[in-house]
Design a protein around this motif. Structure first.
Motif, PDB file in Angstrom:
ATOM      1  N   ASN A 149      13.234  -7.903  10.997  1.00 35.48           N
ATOM      2  CA  ASN A 149      13.882  -8.055   9.684  1.00 35.48           C
ATOM      3  C   ASN A 149      12.965  -8.556   8.579  1.00 35.48           C
ATOM      4  OD1 ASN A 149      16.382  -7.002  10.078  1.00 35.48           O
ATOM      5  ND2 ASN A 149      17.513  -8.865   9.542  1.00 35.48           N
ATOM      6  N   GLU A 150      11.672  -8.538   8.802  1.00 34.39           N
ATOM      7  CA  GLU A 150      10.717  -8.956   7.759  1.00 34.39           C
ATOM      8  C   GLU A 150       9.956  -7.733   7.287  1.00 34.39           C
ATOM      9  OE1 GLU A 150       9.919 -12.187   6.952  1.00 34.39           O
ATOM     10  OE2 GLU A 150      11.378 -13.061   8.353  1.00 34.39           O
ATOM     11  N   TRP A 151       9.743  -7.673   5.969  1.00 36.31           N
ATOM     12  CA  TRP A 151       8.817  -6.668   5.422  1.00 36.31           C
ATOM     13  C   TRP A 151       7.436  -7.278   5.511  1.00 36.31           C
ATOM     14  CZ3 TRP A 151      10.591  -2.047   5.212  1.00 36.31           C
ATOM     15  CH2 TRP A 151      11.959  -1.855   5.086  1.00 36.31           C
ATOM     16  N   THR A 152       6.559  -6.639   6.274  1.00 37.77           N
ATOM     17  CA  THR A 152       5.300  -7.309   6.572  1.00 37.77           C
ATOM     18  C   THR A 152       4.126  -6.345   6.662  1.00 37.77           C
ATOM     19  OG1 THR A 152       4.141  -8.570   8.286  1.00 37.77           O
ATOM     20  CG2 THR A 152       5.909  -7.176   9.050  1.00 37.77           C
ATOM     21  N   ASP A 153       2.968  -6.841   6.280  1.00 41.47           N
ATOM     22  CA  ASP A 153       1.730  -6.084   6.511  1.00 41.47           C
ATOM     23  C   ASP A 153       0.988  -6.654   7.711  1.00 41.47           C
ATOM     24  OD1 ASP A 153       2.508  -4.744   4.346  1.00 41.47           O
ATOM     25  OD2 ASP A 153       0.754  -5.156   3.111  1.00 41.47           O
ATOM     26  N   LYS A 154       1.447  -7.816   8.194  1.00 40.07           N
ATOM     27  CA  LYS A 154       0.893  -8.472   9.394  1.00 40.07           C
ATOM     28  C   LYS A 154      -0.625  -8.633   9.300  1.00 40.07           C
ATOM     29  CE  LYS A 154       4.127  -9.402  12.431  1.00 40.07           C
ATOM     30  NZ  LYS A 154       4.207 -10.824  12.733  1.00 40.07           N
ATOM     31  N   GLY A 155      -1.114  -8.833   8.091  1.00 41.86           N
ATOM     32  CA  GLY A 155      -2.560  -9.013   7.923  1.00 41.86           C
ATOM     33  C   GLY A 155      -3.366  -7.742   8.124  1.00 41.86           C
ATOM     34  N   VAL A 156      -2.682  -6.588   8.226  1.00 44.65           N
ATOM     35  CA  VAL A 156      -3.401  -5.307   8.405  1.00 44.65           C
ATOM     36  C   VAL A 156      -3.982  -4.897   7.056  1.00 44.65           C
ATOM     37  CG1 VAL A 156      -3.090  -2.859   8.977  1.00 44.65           C
ATOM     38  CG2 VAL A 156      -1.879  -4.613  10.292  1.00 44.65           C
ATOM     39  N   THR A 157      -5.282  -4.737   6.992  1.00 44.84           N
ATOM     40  CA  THR A 157      -5.896  -4.434   5.691  1.00 44.84           C
ATOM     41  C   THR A 157      -6.055  -2.933   5.473  1.00 44.84           C
ATOM     42  OG1 THR A 157      -7.984  -4.794   6.770  1.00 44.84           O
ATOM     43  CG2 THR A 157      -7.154  -6.608   5.411  1.00 44.84           C
ATOM     44  N   GLU A 158      -6.161  -2.188   6.572  1.00 47.95           N
ATOM     45  CA  GLU A 158      -6.311  -0.741   6.450  1.00 47.95           C
ATOM     46  C   GLU A 158      -4.979  -0.147   5.958  1.00 47.95           C
ATOM     47  OE1 GLU A 158      -7.503   2.613   9.684  1.00 47.95           O
ATOM     48  OE2 GLU A 158      -7.645   0.537  10.333  1.00 47.95           O
ATOM     49  N   ARG A 159      -5.026   0.714   4.947  1.00 43.24           N
ATOM     50  CA  ARG A 159      -3.791   1.351   4.467  1.00 43.24           C
ATOM     51  C   ARG A 159      -3.971   2.858   4.466  1.00 43.24           C
ATOM     52  NH1 ARG A 159      -0.456  -2.561   2.483  1.00 43.24           N
ATOM     53  NH2 ARG A 159       0.894  -1.232   1.233  1.00 43.24           N
ATOM     54  N   PHE A 160      -2.866   3.585   4.591  1.00 43.87           N
ATOM     55  CA  PHE A 160      -2.965   5.049   4.534  1.00 43.87           C
ATOM     56  C   PHE A 160      -2.086   5.586   3.411  1.00 43.87           C
ATOM     57  CE2 PHE A 160       1.072   6.503   6.453  1.00 43.87           C
ATOM     58  CZ  PHE A 160       1.494   5.365   7.128  1.00 43.87           C
ATOM     59  N   SER A 161      -2.475   6.758   2.933  1.00 42.94           N
ATOM     60  CA  SER A 161      -1.760   7.366   1.809  1.00 42.94           C
ATOM     61  C   SER A 161      -0.691   8.315   2.320  1.00 42.94           C
ATOM     62  CB  SER A 161      -2.718   8.193   0.956  1.00 42.94           C
ATOM     63  OG  SER A 161      -3.718   7.367   0.447  1.00 42.94           O
ATOM     64  N   VAL A 162       0.421   8.306   1.621  1.00 47.04           N
ATOM     65  CA  VAL A 162       1.466   9.299   1.884  1.00 47.04           C
ATOM     66  C   VAL A 162       1.429  10.273   0.704  1.00 47.04           C
ATOM     67  CG1 VAL A 162       3.928   9.661   2.306  1.00 47.04           C
ATOM     68  CG2 VAL A 162       2.814   7.577   3.132  1.00 47.04           C
ATOM     69  N   ILE A 163       1.470  11.566   1.035  1.00 46.90           N
ATOM     70  CA  ILE A 163       1.182  12.605   0.042  1.00 46.90           C
ATOM     71  C   ILE A 163       2.405  13.472  -0.229  1.00 46.90           C
ATOM     72  CG2 ILE A 163      -0.300  14.669  -0.344  1.00 46.90           C
ATOM     73  CD1 ILE A 163      -1.889  12.045  -0.256  1.00 46.90           C
ATOM     74  N   ASP A 164       2.643  13.790  -1.499  1.00 43.19           N
ATOM     75  CA  ASP A 164       3.669  14.770  -1.864  1.00 43.19           C
ATOM     76  C   ASP A 164       3.124  16.157  -1.495  1.00 43.19           C
ATOM     77  OD1 ASP A 164       5.181  16.684  -3.170  1.00 43.19           O
ATOM     78  OD2 ASP A 164       5.262  15.618  -5.090  1.00 43.19           O
ATOM     79  N   PRO A 165       3.725  16.852  -0.529  1.00 45.38           N
ATOM     80  CA  PRO A 165       3.145  18.120  -0.082  1.00 45.38           C
ATOM     81  C   PRO A 165       3.197  19.222  -1.137  1.00 45.38           C
ATOM     82  CG  PRO A 165       5.243  17.723   1.038  1.00 45.38           C
ATOM     83  CD  PRO A 165       4.948  16.492   0.229  1.00 45.38           C
ATOM     84  N   ALA A 166       4.057  19.051  -2.148  1.00 45.35           N
ATOM     85  CA  ALA A 166       4.149  20.086  -3.184  1.00 45.35           C
ATOM     86  C   ALA A 166       3.005  19.992  -4.192  1.00 45.35           C
ATOM     87  CB  ALA A 166       5.491  19.990  -3.904  1.00 45.35           C
ATOM     88  N   THR A 167       2.445  18.784  -4.347  1.00 39.65           N
ATOM     89  CA  THR A 167       1.401  18.612  -5.369  1.00 39.65           C
ATOM     90  C   THR A 167       0.096  18.074  -4.791  1.00 39.65           C
ATOM     91  OG1 THR A 167       2.143  16.345  -5.744  1.00 39.65           O
ATOM     92  CG2 THR A 167       3.100  18.046  -7.169  1.00 39.65           C
ATOM     93  N   ASP A 168       0.136  17.625  -3.560  1.00 39.86           N
ATOM     94  CA  ASP A 168      -0.993  16.941  -2.917  1.00 39.86           C
ATOM     95  C   ASP A 168      -1.360  15.629  -3.630  1.00 39.86           C
ATOM     96  OD1 ASP A 168      -1.531  18.203  -0.512  1.00 39.86           O
ATOM     97  OD2 ASP A 168      -2.764  19.760  -1.438  1.00 39.86           O
ATOM     98  N   LYS A 169      -0.420  15.100  -4.427  1.00 38.15           N
ATOM     99  CA  LYS A 169      -0.662  13.798  -5.095  1.00 38.15           C
ATOM    100  C   LYS A 169      -0.157  12.664  -4.211  1.00 38.15           C
ATOM    101  CE  LYS A 169      -0.456  15.258  -9.867  1.00 38.15           C
ATOM    102  NZ  LYS A 169       0.540  15.641 -10.839  1.00 38.15           N
ATOM    103  N   GLU A 170      -0.824  11.526  -4.337  1.00 43.61           N
ATOM    104  CA  GLU A 170      -0.416  10.376  -3.519  1.00 43.61           C
ATOM    105  C   GLU A 170       0.923   9.809  -4.007  1.00 43.61           C
ATOM    106  OE1 GLU A 170      -2.140   6.100  -3.611  1.00 43.61           O
ATOM    107  OE2 GLU A 170      -3.296   7.166  -2.081  1.00 43.61           O
ATOM    108  N   ILE A 171       1.807   9.516  -3.041  1.00 42.18           N
ATOM    109  CA  ILE A 171       3.085   8.863  -3.371  1.00 42.18           C
ATOM    110  C   ILE A 171       2.914   7.348  -3.318  1.00 42.18           C
ATOM    111  CG2 ILE A 171       5.455   8.501  -2.561  1.00 42.18           C
ATOM    112  CD1 ILE A 171       5.348  11.331  -1.346  1.00 42.18           C
ATOM    113  N   GLY A 172       2.190   6.890  -2.328  1.00 46.45           N
ATOM    114  CA  GLY A 172       1.966   5.460  -2.154  1.00 46.45           C
ATOM    115  C   GLY A 172       1.151   5.212  -0.899  1.00 46.45           C
TER     116      GLY A 172
END
Ligand code: SIN
Length: 490
Positions: free
Chosen positions: A24-47
């Motif tokens: 029930n916690e929103w957490t990054d747990k100290g993970v520093t590596e992040r990945f991008s999620v992409i809009d497949p219609a535009t290939d632009k990053e969503i977040g």
């Protein structure tokens, strides 16, 4: 290809979460590596999201295990009430959930809204099943003894879901698991994690207790997270939807701890049109079945067998329908079909079309890459069984027409595949309907219809398309054990 589409604003922006969900916690747990999620219609990053790995998966499993101690003791009625609240919360937030889904998956907004209705229906259905996990009384053959069976939840479940139905493939599993009294750790598709996280936010809001639902987003550590879920002895069951190859790997990893498994794997559906069929019905059905999600569902028709005497009429009418399709961004109101999920998806479709054409298939419409992740809706004619499309699913907008002459021949062609998820056929001869339905080697058969999925009916395959059934009266059993109790000394 994509006009300048504005991404609709969420009515409730707090549904868009950029962290994992553990206990029930929103957490990054100290993970520093992040990945991008992409809009497949535009290939632009969503977040971007934290790229979780083995350690975070272990922590989520522990949280699920702690929660299981109390969740498994709740009554079916309590679980019913919470699942029903989650169902209503999904429908109350349908537009936002559909917006997130279209954005990360590419399917049209209309289709995405349909998916949210479909996805929510599993919570309503399994809420109603939570109070019906009946046991049995077995007549005793021994005077001083009585025999009963009860059903009990298996424990912590590892759930691994694909990108093609970012909401429905989660709810179909989680609804059954929670109704049974299990707790879950979910690894959503790396391409579509935001839908999963929005569902978790709603779970928290409606009061699903901490640790019952946990979500591990990951991209570069997919294999590690999968392996941890399959090998960790605390996890008692794996439920997976995805490719047959990955399913085989997960099953072998799960064997070390003898986990229960549900595997909803790839298909290679035949769609057969006999000459006694209602051709308009069959054409409408192939449009719905083949091009749903731009051809990216496991139950999409892959091989369309049409009897020779109606072949030309069927092909002409199908081409007319396909001419009216408009590919584009899922948020564009004129779009009928969105993009493929990524360039790998496009490459596979391209290679299937090129293989067919090089062996003599004719392109009746489409046939080309349309830029970015788009592929033209395509109809191929004169297909033969040595072509790649006979062998494996295309997972794209290609309707491949194979001519045939007899019932016996077509049943044998349809069954000539290691896969057995769904098959469809069209005929108005009632004798043939029974004969062919019984002979087709698949877990599901559509007779005179191209859409067969619902929360009420069992979804699943035979052969290399998997094990277990989801949805329906059977779905909850995959998350329960039968315990036999022998009471002596009566
Ligand atoms: C799938 O493609 O795996 C699911 C399709 C459906 O639920 O109809």
């Amino acid at each position: 290809m994509v006009s300048n589409v504005t991404i609709p604003k969420l009515r409730d922006p707090t549904l868009f979460k950029e962290s994992a969900f553990i206990n029930n916690e929103w957490t990054d747990k100290g993970v520093t590596e992040r990945f991008s999620v992409i809009d497949p219609a535009t290939d632009k990053e969503i977040g971007q999201l934290p790229d979780m790995g083995t350690q975070e998966t272990k922590e989520a499993i522990q949280a699920a295990s702690d929660a299981f101690k109390t969740w498994s003791k709740t009554s079916g009625k309590e679980r019913h009430d919470l699942l029903l609240k989650w169902y209503r919360a999904m429908l109350d937030n349908q537009e936002d959930l559909a917006t997130i889904l279209t954005w990360e998956n590419g399917k049209t907004y209309t289709e995405a809204k349909g998916e949210i209705t479909y996805a929510a229906s599993f919570y309503e259905w399994f809420a109603e099943e939570a109070v019906r996990t009946y046991g049995t009384v077995i007549p005793s053959h021994l005077p001083g003894q009585r025999f009963v069976t009860i059903k009990q939840p298996v424990g912590v479940v590892g759930i691994i879901t694909p990108w093609n139905f970012p909401a429905a493939m989660i709810t179909r599993k989680v609804g059954a698991a929670l109704a049974a009294g299990c707790t879950v750790v979910i690894k959503p598709g790396a391409e579509t994690p935001y839908s999963a996280l929005a569902l978790a936010e709603l779970a928290k809001r409606v009061g699903i207790p901490a640790g019952v639902v946990n979500i591990i987003p990951t991209h570069n550590h997919v294999a590690d997270v999968g392996k941890e879920l399959c090998t960790n002895p605390i996890v008692k069951k794996i439920s997976f939807t995805g490719s047959t190859n990955v399913g085989k790997l997960l099953m072998s990893q799960s064997s070390g701890t003898m986990k229960k498994v549900s595997m909803e794997l790839g298909g290679n559906a035949a769609f057969i049109v006999f000459d006694d069929a209602n051709i308009s019905t069959a054409v409408d059905a192939i449009v719905a079945c083949k091009f749903r999600g731009t051809g990216q569902t496991c139950v999409c028709a892959n091989r369309i067998f049409v009897q020779k005497s109606v072949y030309k009429e069927f092909a002409d009418r199908l081409v007319e329908k396909v001419k009216s399709f408009k590919i584009g961004h899922g948020f564009d109101e004129d779009t009928t079909h969105g993009p493929l999920i990524n360039s790998k998806g496009v490459d596979k479709v391209k290679s299937h079309v090129e293989d067919a054409v090089s062996k003599g298939a004719e392109v009746l419409i489409g046939g080309k890459h349309a830029g970015g992740n788009f592929f033209e809706p395509t109809v191929l004619s004169n297909m033969r069984s040595d072509m790649q499309i006979q062998i494996e699913e295309t997972f794209g907008p290609v309707a491949a027409l194979f001519p045939f002459e007899t019932e016996e021949e077509v049943v044998s062609l349809a069954n000539d595949t290691p896969f057995g998820l769904a098959n469809y056929f069209f005929s108005r001869d009632v004798g043939r309907c029974w004969r062919v339905a019984e002979q087709l080697e698949s877990g599901m058969v559509g007779v005179n219809t191209g859409i067969i999925s619902s929360c009420y009916t069992p979804f699943g395959g035979v052969k290399e398309s998997g094990l277990g059934r989801e949805g329906s009266q059977f779905g909850i059993d995959d998350y329960m054990h039968i315990k036999y109790i022998n009471m002596a000394g009566i």
